[in-house]
Design an enzyme around this catalytic site. Structure first.
Site, PDB file in Angstrom:
ATOM      1  N   ASP A   1       7.454 -12.202  -0.187  1.00  0.00           N
ATOM      2  CA  ASP A   1       8.305 -11.737  -1.235  1.00  0.00           C
ATOM      3  C   ASP A   1       9.561 -11.461  -1.034  1.00  0.00           C
ATOM      4  O   ASP A   1      11.086 -11.562  -1.452  1.00  0.00           O
ATOM      5  CB  ASP A   1       7.350 -11.167  -2.184  1.00  0.00           C
ATOM      6  CG  ASP A   1       6.680  -9.556  -1.086  1.00  0.00           C
ATOM      7  OD1 ASP A   1       7.047  -9.268   0.110  1.00  0.00           O
ATOM      8  OD2 ASP A   1       5.975  -9.313  -1.640  1.00  0.00           O
TER       9      ASP A   1
ATOM     10  N   GLY B   1      -6.050   2.531  -1.974  1.00  0.00           N
ATOM     11  CA  GLY B   1      -6.236   2.025  -0.024  1.00  0.00           C
ATOM     12  C   GLY B   1      -6.270   0.881   0.243  1.00  0.00           C
ATOM     13  O   GLY B   1      -6.882   0.826   1.265  1.00  0.00           O
ATOM     14  N   ALA B   2      -6.801   0.340  -0.202  1.00  0.00           N
ATOM     15  CA  ALA B   2      -7.973  -1.275   0.384  1.00  0.00           C
ATOM     16  C   ALA B   2      -7.190  -2.654   0.965  1.00  0.00           C
ATOM     17  O   ALA B   2      -7.346  -3.482   0.702  1.00  0.00           O
ATOM     18  CB  ALA B   2      -9.287  -1.164  -0.121  1.00  0.00           C
TER      19      ALA B   2
ATOM     20  N   LEU C   1      -5.507  -4.362  -2.058  1.00  0.00           N
ATOM     21  CA  LEU C   1      -6.164  -4.882  -3.084  1.00  0.00           C
ATOM     22  C   LEU C   1      -4.926  -4.419  -4.005  1.00  0.00           C
ATOM     23  O   LEU C   1      -5.524  -5.129  -5.512  1.00  0.00           O
ATOM     24  CB  LEU C   1      -7.547  -4.676  -3.620  1.00  0.00           C
ATOM     25  CG  LEU C   1      -8.112  -5.240  -2.181  1.00  0.00           C
ATOM     26  CD1 LEU C   1      -9.805  -4.964  -3.417  1.00  0.00           C
ATOM     27  CD2 LEU C   1      -8.433  -6.429  -1.980  1.00  0.00           C
TER      28      LEU C   1
ATOM     29  N   SER D   1      -4.216  -1.892  -6.102  1.00  0.00           N
ATOM     30  CA  SER D   1      -4.003  -1.075  -7.033  1.00  0.00           C
ATOM     31  C   SER D   1      -3.392  -0.595  -7.942  1.00  0.00           C
ATOM     32  O   SER D   1      -2.963   0.242  -9.072  1.00  0.00           O
ATOM     33  CB  SER D   1      -5.536   0.229  -6.759  1.00  0.00           C
ATOM     34  OG  SER D   1      -4.614   0.952  -5.545  1.00  0.00           O
ATOM     35  N   SER D   2      -2.031  -0.237  -7.317  1.00  0.00           N
ATOM     36  CA  SER D   2      -0.893   0.395  -7.741  1.00  0.00           C
ATOM     37  C   SER D   2      -0.044  -0.359  -8.744  1.00  0.00           C
ATOM     38  O   SER D   2       0.272   0.204  -9.871  1.00  0.00           O
ATOM     39  CB  SER D   2      -0.003   1.501  -6.363  1.00  0.00           C
ATOM     40  OG  SER D   2       0.516   0.137  -5.822  1.00  0.00           O
TER      41      SER D   2
ATOM     42  N   GLU E   1       8.068   1.619  -9.041  1.00  0.00           N
ATOM     43  CA  GLU E   1       7.653   1.011  -7.738  1.00  0.00           C
ATOM     44  C   GLU E   1       8.728   1.941  -6.374  1.00  0.00           C
ATOM     45  O   GLU E   1       8.480   2.605  -5.649  1.00  0.00           O
ATOM     46  CB  GLU E   1       7.046   0.652  -7.536  1.00  0.00           C
ATOM     47  CG  GLU E   1       5.548   0.916  -5.913  1.00  0.00           C
ATOM     48  CD  GLU E   1       4.274   0.053  -5.697  1.00  0.00           C
ATOM     49  OE1 GLU E   1       4.038  -0.168  -6.893  1.00  0.00           O
ATOM     50  OE2 GLU E   1       3.976   0.366  -5.178  1.00  0.00           O
TER      51      GLU E   1
ATOM     52  N   ASP F   1       2.918  -8.512  -6.116  1.00  0.00           N
ATOM     53  CA  ASP F   1       1.727  -7.956  -6.365  1.00  0.00           C
ATOM     54  C   ASP F   1       1.144  -7.622  -7.947  1.00  0.00           C
ATOM     55  O   ASP F   1       1.192  -7.729  -8.945  1.00  0.00           O
ATOM     56  CB  ASP F   1       1.749  -6.241  -5.702  1.00  0.00           C
ATOM     57  CG  ASP F   1       0.773  -6.091  -4.331  1.00  0.00           C
ATOM     58  OD1 ASP F   1       1.020  -7.385  -3.689  1.00  0.00           O
ATOM     59  OD2 ASP F   1       1.943  -5.696  -3.371  1.00  0.00           O
TER      60      ASP F   1
HETATM   61  C1  GLA Z   1       2.467  -5.656   0.234  1.00  0.00           C
HETATM   62  C2  GLA Z   1       3.638  -5.099  -1.345  1.00  0.00           C
HETATM   63  C3  GLA Z   1       3.995  -6.595  -1.859  1.00  0.00           C
HETATM   64  C4  GLA Z   1       3.941  -7.609  -0.055  1.00  0.00           C
HETATM   65  C5  GLA Z   1       3.024  -7.321   0.994  1.00  0.00           C
HETATM   66  C6  GLA Z   1       3.351  -7.632   1.737  1.00  0.00           C
HETATM   67  O1  GLA Z   1       1.690  -5.462  -0.848  1.00  0.00           O
HETATM   68  O2  GLA Z   1       3.541  -4.492  -2.087  1.00  0.00           O
HETATM   69  O3  GLA Z   1       5.062  -7.053  -1.968  1.00  0.00           O
HETATM   70  O4  GLA Z   1       5.064  -7.597   0.726  1.00  0.00           O
HETATM   71  O5  GLA Z   1       2.925  -6.160   0.807  1.00  0.00           O
HETATM   72  O6  GLA Z   1       3.102  -9.625   1.939  1.00  0.00           O
END
Ligand code: GLA
Length: 394
Positions: free
Chosen positions: A48, A134-135, A137, A139-140, A172, A184
């Site tokens: 990304d 912290g997994a 996934l 959450s933030s 962020e 994300d």
């Molecule tokens: C984290 C970052 C994303 C992306 C991934 C790796 O989740 O928040 O922006 O860079 O790592 O693909």
């Protein structure tokens, strides 16, 4: 791993928890509740911030914000995860002394809205969540997306969905201080049920790719590796810096410009093995996203398995962002018959996803548990993931 499908509460429960806790904390009813999901990324890792392609989908696990306006430009936030109540005003948000800890994600969204010139009403907010912290996934991003949806609605702000991820990402990056890409926040806001989100991270154009696992007799098994995040922030920033430097050396705005056919020539122009490996990952990973999208569009879901596994090998060998627990989970899943498996997310811990025949889900999960026990690792947990909707008002 427990053998139960998903030990976490159902999505309806989290909405109820947020509303009920709001009432007892603030002594009145919320104006509304807004939800945003965690995500897994099917494929396209560390692409990304190189202006490349990603293919995440939203999870049924959600963060819910119950909120109501309050007088003055003050925000009072509570979360079910801590007993703490955090209150801040415009001065704390825009001044040098910033809000820290979990409330920084809320303050960052307020800051982003103010900075973009939007009116933001003061508010009481209560946060409840089923997205594990912290997994890996996101959450933030779920928290940012849910808070953003709430404040935009309460303030009557016109901010189309396609403009929201950038604002949440700025919260962020510039407020919380984590140098993440746009994936994300885009997943938390723009995903649709039953679809994966094909996102071009340069143009932010999206295509919703049908991803009907059940119709194909398949499932995505997500295994939380439970591996402690080891230096994840510093390593993430280091990968990003190496990619930026490589793009400079190659004279392109971003590594997205380099295609697989250009790769041998590009690698020859780079100064060291480490930089070459990092670039090879990004360039081949972008192509794997495009190939995955082509297969999904053609309805050939089963055939994406080898691309997932190749993505994992690239993250392990070229980008060097996996850890022993993660590699063990991937290998065990493949040995037990998964069609493909890979780490998902930023790396150094987090989750593995495996594409499996639906009736083999528990067999594959049990094989991962056994492999963990053999290696003496903390037992992992698992659940199956159905592509779910992005942020919404409930
Ligand atoms: C984290 C970052 C994303 C992306 C991934 C790796 O989740 O928040 O922006 O860079 O790592 O693909």
């Amino acid at each position: 791993m427990t053998g139960t499908p998903d030990p976490r509460p159902a999505a309806g429960d989290v909405a109820h928890r947020a509303g009920a806790a709001f009432e007892s904390a603030f002594g009145r009813r919320p104006t509304g509740r807004w939800a945003a999901p965690g995500r897994v990324n099917l494929i396209g890792e560390h692409t990304d911030y190189n202006d490349g392609y990603v293919l995440p989908f939203a999870l049924p696990l959600r963060t819910v914000v119950a909120a109501a306006p309050q007088d003055g430009r003050t925000w009072t936030v509570r979360s079910e995860l801590t007993d703490e109540e955090v209150t801040f005003g415009v001065d704390e948000v825009t001044g040098p002394g910033r809000v820290t800890g979990w409330a920084a994600y809320v303050a960052g969204v307020v800051w982003g809205l103010l900075e973009a010139g939007h009116p933001v009403p003061g508010a009481h907010l209560y946060i409840a969540s089923d997205v594990p912290l912290g997994a890996g996934l996101s959450s933030s991003a779920a928290l940012e997306a849910a808070v953003l949806a709430a404040l935009v609605d309460l303030g009557g702000v016109h901010l189309p969905d396609e403009d929201r991820p950038r604002l949440a990402q700025r919260a962020e990056n510039a407020y919380v201080g984590a140098p993440t890409g746009i994936m994300d926040q885009s997943a938390a806001i723009r995903c649709r049920a039953g679809h994966a989100l094909f996102l071009d991270c340069r143009t932010e154009a999206v295509d919703h790719i049908p991803f009907d696992l059940a119709a194909a007799g398949l499932a995505i098994l997500v295994v939380d590796s439970r591996a402690p995040h080891r230096h994840a922030d510093g390593e993430y920033a280091a990968r990003r810096a190496t990619c930026d430097r490589a793009a400079d050396l190659l004279g392109v705005p971003a590594l997205r410009e380099v295609r697989v056919v250009d790769l041998p020539g590009a690698l020859n122009r780079l100064p060291d093995d480490e930089t070459r490996s990092r670039v090879r990952h990004v360039v081949t990973e972008n192509q794997r996203v495009l190939d995955t999208v082509d297969l999904l569009r053609a309805g050939r879901i089963r055939e994406i398995g080898p691309l997932l596994t190749a993505s994992h090998a690239s993250m392990r060998d070229d980008f060097e962002i996996t850890v022993p627990e993660i590699d063990t989970a991937v290998e065990a899943a493949l040995t037990a018959g998964a069609l493909g498996a890979r780490m998902t997310g930023g790396g150094f811990g987090g989750c593995v996803l495996a594409l499996v025949d639906a009736d083999r889900t528990e067999t594959v999960a049990a094989a991962v548990t056994d492999a963990y026990a053999d290696r003496g690792f903390t037992a992992p947990t698992h659940f199956t993931a159905l592509p779910s909707p992005g942020a919404t008002r409930l």
